[in-house]
Design a protein around this motif. Structure first.
Motif, short mmCIF file in Angstrom:
data_model
loop_
_atom_site.label_atom_id
_atom_site.label_comp_id
_atom_site.label_asym_id
_atom_site.label_seq_id
_atom_site.Cartn_x
_atom_site.Cartn_y
_atom_site.Cartn_z
N HIS A 114 76.12 31.98 9.33
CA HIS A 114 75.22 32.88 10.05
C HIS A 114 74.01 33.22 9.19
CE1 HIS A 114 78.04 33.84 13.31
NE2 HIS A 114 78.98 33.77 12.40
N GLY A 115 72.95 33.61 9.87
CA GLY A 115 71.76 34.16 9.23
C GLY A 115 71.36 35.43 9.96
N VAL A 116 70.22 35.97 9.60
CA VAL A 116 69.74 37.19 10.24
C VAL A 116 69.57 36.97 11.75
CG1 VAL A 116 67.85 38.86 10.31
CG2 VAL A 116 68.65 37.98 8.11
N ASP A 117 69.24 35.75 12.14
CA ASP A 117 69.05 35.45 13.56
C ASP A 117 70.36 35.54 14.36
OD1 ASP A 117 69.99 33.23 12.18
OD2 ASP A 117 69.08 31.80 13.58
N SER A 118 71.49 35.68 13.70
CA SER A 118 72.77 35.84 14.40
C SER A 118 72.84 37.15 15.17
CB SER A 118 73.93 35.75 13.41
OG SER A 118 74.02 34.44 12.89
N VAL A 119 71.89 38.05 14.91
CA VAL A 119 71.78 39.29 15.69
C VAL A 119 71.76 38.93 17.18
CG1 VAL A 119 70.13 41.09 16.34
CG2 VAL A 119 70.67 40.72 13.94
N HIS A 120 71.02 37.88 17.53
CA HIS A 120 70.86 37.50 18.93
C HIS A 120 72.17 37.00 19.53
CE1 HIS A 120 66.65 38.22 18.44
NE2 HIS A 120 66.62 37.39 17.43
N PHE A 121 72.98 36.26 18.74
CA PHE A 121 74.28 35.81 19.24
C PHE A 121 75.17 37.00 19.59
CE2 PHE A 121 73.31 32.14 16.32
CZ PHE A 121 72.94 31.26 17.33
N LEU A 122 75.20 37.98 18.69
CA LEU A 122 76.02 39.16 18.90
C LEU A 122 75.49 39.97 20.09
CD1 LEU A 122 78.42 40.83 18.04
CD2 LEU A 122 77.02 41.85 16.24
N GLN A 123 74.17 40.12 20.20
CA GLN A 123 73.57 40.84 21.33
C GLN A 123 73.96 40.18 22.66
OE1 GLN A 123 69.41 40.62 20.48
NE2 GLN A 123 69.35 42.64 19.57
N ASN A 124 73.83 38.87 22.72
CA ASN A 124 74.14 38.15 23.96
C ASN A 124 75.62 38.26 24.32
OD1 ASN A 124 71.50 37.37 24.36
ND2 ASN A 124 71.74 35.44 23.25
N ALA A 125 76.48 38.22 23.32
CA ALA A 125 77.91 38.34 23.58
C ALA A 125 78.24 39.74 24.11
CB ALA A 125 78.71 38.05 22.31
N LEU A 126 77.64 40.78 23.53
CA LEU A 126 77.88 42.14 24.00
C LEU A 126 77.28 42.36 25.39
CD1 LEU A 126 77.33 44.17 20.70
CD2 LEU A 126 79.49 43.55 21.79
N LYS A 127 76.13 41.77 25.64
CA LYS A 127 75.50 41.85 26.96
C LYS A 127 76.41 41.21 28.01
CE LYS A 127 71.31 40.54 29.44
NZ LYS A 127 70.02 39.85 29.36
N SER A 128 76.99 40.08 27.67
CA SER A 128 77.92 39.41 28.57
C SER A 128 79.15 40.28 28.84
CB SER A 128 78.35 38.08 27.95
OG SER A 128 79.40 37.51 28.65
N LEU A 129 79.62 40.97 27.80
CA LEU A 129 80.75 41.88 27.95
C LEU A 129 80.43 43.01 28.94
CD1 LEU A 129 83.56 42.96 27.03
CD2 LEU A 129 82.36 44.14 25.20
N LEU A 130 79.23 43.59 28.81
CA LEU A 130 78.82 44.66 29.73
C LEU A 130 78.66 44.14 31.16
CD1 LEU A 130 76.23 46.87 27.82
CD2 LEU A 130 78.60 47.37 28.36
N GLU A 131 78.12 42.95 31.31
CA GLU A 131 77.93 42.38 32.65
C GLU A 131 79.28 42.09 33.31
OE1 GLU A 131 75.29 39.17 31.75
OE2 GLU A 131 73.52 40.47 31.87
N ARG A 132 80.25 41.59 32.52
CA ARG A 132 81.59 41.36 33.06
C ARG A 132 82.22 42.68 33.49
NH1 ARG A 132 82.85 37.85 28.39
NH2 ARG A 132 83.96 39.68 27.63
N SER A 133 81.99 43.70 32.67
CA SER A 133 82.53 45.03 32.97
C SER A 133 81.93 45.57 34.27
CB SER A 133 82.23 45.98 31.81
OG SER A 133 82.63 47.29 32.13
N SER A 134 80.62 45.41 34.43
CA SER A 134 79.95 45.88 35.65
C SER A 134 80.47 45.15 36.87
CB SER A 134 78.44 45.65 35.54
OG SER A 134 77.88 46.45 34.55
N LYS A 135 80.63 43.85 36.73
CA LYS A 135 81.10 43.04 37.85
C LYS A 135 82.51 43.45 38.26
CE LYS A 135 79.84 38.75 38.08
NZ LYS A 135 79.70 37.30 37.87
N SER A 136 83.40 43.66 37.29
CA SER A 136 84.77 44.03 37.63
C SER A 136 84.82 45.43 38.24
CB SER A 136 85.69 43.93 36.42
OG SER A 136 85.37 44.91 35.47
N LEU A 137 83.97 46.34 37.78
CA LEU A 137 83.92 47.68 38.38
C LEU A 137 83.42 47.61 39.81
CD1 LEU A 137 82.60 49.98 35.53
CD2 LEU A 137 84.75 50.20 36.73
#
Length: 162
Positions: A114-137
């Motif tokens: 990883h490098g500093v640009d891995s921030v974006h990988f983590l952001q996208n993964a968390l965004k996906s988690l929130l979107e899955r949560s919204s969809k299931s709700l």
């Protein structure tokens, strides 16, 4: 001679006391700051920051914050995301209040992967988690009521910081 030595010892002691008071003041500020930022908000938020340069053991450090509705599968999902990104949790603070939760994680990633640009990988993964949560709700709340979202559920409002 003993009075000079006594004076030096007294000055050294006083300097140590002053330094310790400064450290305690700094810790108090950090605690009060973290208490305010740890309370869950009414909107879904994501924040991922490059927390610092490489640690002594060759890892890059990130601080991630996630605020969303409280749900039982949140922790397993967070752990799975970090595992899939080959990141390990160094520290975690989580607060749940009124059906909402805020999780603040300090995570480490191997600098060879990883490098500093891995921030974006983590952001996208968390965004996906929130979107899955919204969809299931939405699916759960639409079961009997025409597809409307519950009152507690607010529009997905991502706050992403780099």
């Amino acid at each position: 001679m003993s009075s000079i030595r006594f004076g030096t010892d007294k000055a050294t002691l006083l300097a140590k006391v002053v330094q310790r008071v400064k450290e305690l003041k700094q810790q108090t500020l950090e605690i009060s700051d973290s208490d305010q930022t740890l309370l869950p908000s009414e909107t879904d938020e994501i924040s991922v920051l490059h927390y610092g340069d490489y640690s002594n053991d060759g890892h890059i450090i990130f601080k991630a914050s996630l605020c969303c509705d409280d749900r039982s599968d949140l922790l397993p999902d967070l752990m799975e995301i970090l595992k899939s990104l080959h990141m390990k949790t160094l520290r975690a603070e989580m607060v749940t209040l009124g059906g909402r939760t805020r999780s603040v994680l300090v995570v480490a990633a191997d600098k060879e992967m990883h490098g500093v640009d891995s921030v974006h990988f983590l952001q996208n993964a968390l965004k996906s988690l929130l979107e899955r949560s919204s969809k299931s709700l939405m699916e759960r709340s639409s079961g009997g009521g025409g597809g409307e979202r519950s009152k507690r559920r607010r529009a997905l409002d991502h706050i992403i910081m780099v």
